[in-house]
Design an enzyme around this catalytic site. Structure first.
Site, short mmCIF file in Angstrom:
data_model
loop_
_atom_site.label_atom_id
_atom_site.label_comp_id
_atom_site.label_asym_id
_atom_site.label_seq_id
_atom_site.Cartn_x
_atom_site.Cartn_y
_atom_site.Cartn_z
N ASP A 1 20.58 0.08 -11.61
CA ASP A 1 19.41 -0.80 -11.70
C ASP A 1 18.19 -0.11 -11.12
O ASP A 1 17.08 -0.28 -11.60
CB ASP A 1 19.67 -2.10 -10.95
CG ASP A 1 20.71 -2.96 -11.63
OD1 ASP A 1 20.81 -2.89 -12.88
OD2 ASP A 1 21.43 -3.69 -10.94
N ASN B 1 23.01 -0.93 -7.76
CA ASN B 1 23.58 -1.43 -9.00
C ASN B 1 24.36 -2.71 -8.70
O ASN B 1 24.44 -3.16 -7.57
CB ASN B 1 24.49 -0.37 -9.63
CG ASN B 1 24.65 -0.55 -11.11
OD1 ASN B 1 23.81 -1.15 -11.78
ND2 ASN B 1 25.73 -0.05 -11.66
N LYS B 2 24.96 -3.26 -9.71
CA LYS B 2 25.70 -4.51 -9.56
C LYS B 2 26.97 -4.31 -8.73
O LYS B 2 27.44 -3.19 -8.56
CB LYS B 2 26.04 -5.05 -10.94
CG LYS B 2 24.80 -5.51 -11.68
CD LYS B 2 25.05 -5.61 -13.17
CE LYS B 2 23.77 -5.85 -13.90
NZ LYS B 2 22.82 -4.72 -13.82
#
Length: 101
Positions: free
Chosen positions: A32, A42-43
């Site tokens: 991200d 990131n996730k």
């Protein structure tokens, strides 16, 4: 998959089992945001993939467009949060080498 490159897409929960059996050659994830020092945001799930890849000696790469790099953010701790859960992933930087923006 779209470019006819041979690959297998798996869920995060399958990764540890397949890595322990030697069935994973490389891990590639998106990002991200990438901070100036190479920290990747990131996730949820990316950090555990990075740790597992490092433990099993599997190359780990972050594939992200240049627009993902944010030199205004010095490191992952300064990354703004969004509505979806995010994680700072220091293992990504050490397993694939420091990323430079």
């Amino acid at each position: 998959m779209q470019e006819s490159i041979p690959c297998t897409l798996i869920t995060d929960s399958m990764a540890g089992h397949l890595m322990s059996r030697g069935e994973v050659d490389v891990v590639i994830v998106g990002a991200d945001r990438i901070a100036a020092n190479g920290d990747v945001a990131n996730k949820i799930g990316t950090y555990s993939l990075a740790v597992l890849a490092r433990r099993h000696g599997i190359p780990f790469y972050v594939a992200a467009p240049l627009s993902t790099f944010d030199r205004a953010i010095p490191d992952g701790s300064a990354s703004p949060s969004r509505s979806a859960p995010r994680t700072r992933s220091p293992a990504t930087a050490t397993s694939a080498g420091r990323l430079k923006a």
